[in-house]
Design an enzyme around this catalytic site. Structure first.
Site, PDB file in Angstrom:
ATOM      1  N   CYS A 120      -0.720   2.020   9.608  1.00 29.44           N
ATOM      2  CA  CYS A 120      -0.988   3.350   9.065  1.00 29.44           C
ATOM      3  C   CYS A 120      -0.082   4.391   9.727  1.00 29.44           C
ATOM      4  O   CYS A 120      -0.006   4.451  10.965  1.00 29.44           O
ATOM      5  CB  CYS A 120      -2.443   3.727   9.275  1.00 29.44           C
ATOM      6  SG  CYS A 120      -2.871   5.341   8.573  1.00 29.44           S
ATOM      7  N   GLY A 172      -3.042  -3.364  -3.349  1.00 25.31           N
ATOM      8  CA  GLY A 172      -3.648  -2.111  -2.936  1.00 25.31           C
ATOM      9  C   GLY A 172      -4.056  -1.276  -4.128  1.00 25.31           C
ATOM     10  O   GLY A 172      -4.981  -1.624  -4.871  1.00 25.31           O
ATOM     11  N   ARG A 173      -3.332  -0.201  -4.362  1.00 20.77           N
ATOM     12  CA  ARG A 173      -3.725   0.744  -5.403  1.00 20.77           C
ATOM     13  C   ARG A 173      -3.701   0.167  -6.808  1.00 20.77           C
ATOM     14  O   ARG A 173      -4.452   0.601  -7.676  1.00 20.77           O
ATOM     15  CB  ARG A 173      -2.863   2.004  -5.291  1.00 20.77           C
ATOM     16  CG  ARG A 173      -3.427   2.914  -4.216  1.00 20.77           C
ATOM     17  CD  ARG A 173      -2.418   3.783  -3.528  1.00 20.77           C
ATOM     18  NE  ARG A 173      -3.123   4.598  -2.533  1.00 20.77           N
ATOM     19  CZ  ARG A 173      -3.527   4.146  -1.340  1.00 20.77           C
ATOM     20  NH1 ARG A 173      -3.281   2.905  -0.977  1.00 20.77           N
ATOM     21  NH2 ARG A 173      -4.171   4.944  -0.507  1.00 20.77           N
TER      22      ARG A 173
END
EC number: 1.3.1.91
Length: 320
Positions: free
Chosen positions: A89, A222-223
């Site tokens: 991150c 992911g998205r």
């Protein structure tokens, strides 16, 4: 391995139950939770876990081996099947706390953390990382990071195949601007065949996810999985077998869970926000989203609202 990435504000327990309905074989991940929050925070909320979610991993943030070890032990005791350390991150808040992607510049600290976590719990400890940070473009440095952490006992690495820029890019831009270099993840698997390597980043279609299996052990979405969740179902069927179910069938399979949560006092909006993309690109998809978005927050909203939204996806008079 098919898996769904940890995504802040998205992959809560309601989201994971929905994704499990779609993909019975996928590995699911929580949102990142800081080790301090696990130790001192509201575990009932932070570590909420429905039995249907398994296999599911708890992703931890932090950089203090003793605290990470304690949090890993608590996570394993709460039933999580894997503890994953976030080394990817890039947000300013995460950097300020000396965890996330900046840990890639401290491989010895990551190794100490992993070793402490492994000693503290009886489930696998894994790492999610980038290729490097800022202008680190040396594959040897990336491989040295992996080797150092692997020597501490980590056998699985989820590689988001981009660098993380710690200055000048937002977290959103960090998911899109640094170029993808899947070849580094492929080379890692080729050079270290004893490690399990899962590739992550920029995977948007069935074909893209499947092609990675020629080179690595799995793909983490992911998205794309969040905005088009039916993609998860198609992949699960393609990779592991079973019958392809319709979107309506899958949604109705979630009814017992939703009604149980409503009976427990959960508001419908907290669940339906994760369902909005189920009919993305399909007839009635926009109307489906609109009905749920406008109605789920109202007092007394219940399953009948979902049936109302579903009916619009089956009406020939409604456009996509």
């Amino acid at each position: 391995m098919l898996s769904v990435a940890p995504m802040m504000d998205w992959t809560d327990t309601h989201c994971r139950v929905f994704h499990r309905t779609l993909a019975p074989h996928a590995r699911l991940y929580t949102e990142m939770v800081h080790a301090n929050a696990v130790i001192h925070g509201d575990r009932t909320r932070l570590l909420a876990l429905d039995p249907v979610e398994h296999p599911v991993a708890l992703q931890l943030g932090g950089s203090e081996p003793e605290l990470l070890a304690q949090a890993a032990r608590i996570g394993a005791e709460h039933g999580f099947d894997e503890i994953n350390l976030n080394c990817g991150c890039p947000s300013d808040r995460v950097q300020a706390g000396r965890f996330g992607a900046c840990l890639m510049r401290e491989p010895a600290l990551v190794a100490d953390s992993v070793a402490a976590m492994i000693a503290a719990c009886d489930v696998p400890v894994t790492v999610k990382c980038r290729l490097g940070v800022d202008d680190d473009h040396d594959f040897g440095r990336f491989l040295a990071f992996i080797d150092t952490v692997a020597d501490a006992g980590c056998r699985m690495f989820v590689v988001h195949a981009r660098n993380a820029w710690l200055q000048g890019l937002s977290p959103k831009e960090n998911r899109e601007v640094p170029p993808l270099r899947y070849d580094w993840a492929y080379a890692l698997k080729r050079d270290r065949p004893g490690l399990q390597v899962i590739v992550n980043g920029g995977i948007a279609t069935d074909d893209e996810a499947t092609k990675h299996l020629d080179h690595v052990d799995g793909a983490m979405l992911g998205r794309a999985a969040y905005h088009d969740p039916y993609l998860l179902h198609r992949l699960d069927v393609a990779w592991f077998g079973g019958a392809l179910r319709t979107r309506g069938e899958l949604l109705r399979a979630l009814r017992p869970y939703i009604e149980d949560q409503l009976a427990r006092g959960v508001f419908l909006k907290h669940i339906t926000r994760h369902l909005l993309g189920l009919f993305a690109g399909e007839r009635g998809g926009r109307a489906f989203r609109q009905v749920l978005s406008e109605g789920a927050h109202k007092p007394g909203a219940d399953w009948s609202l979902i049936e109302q939204a579903l009916a619009l996806t089956q009406s020939p008079a409604v456009a996509a």
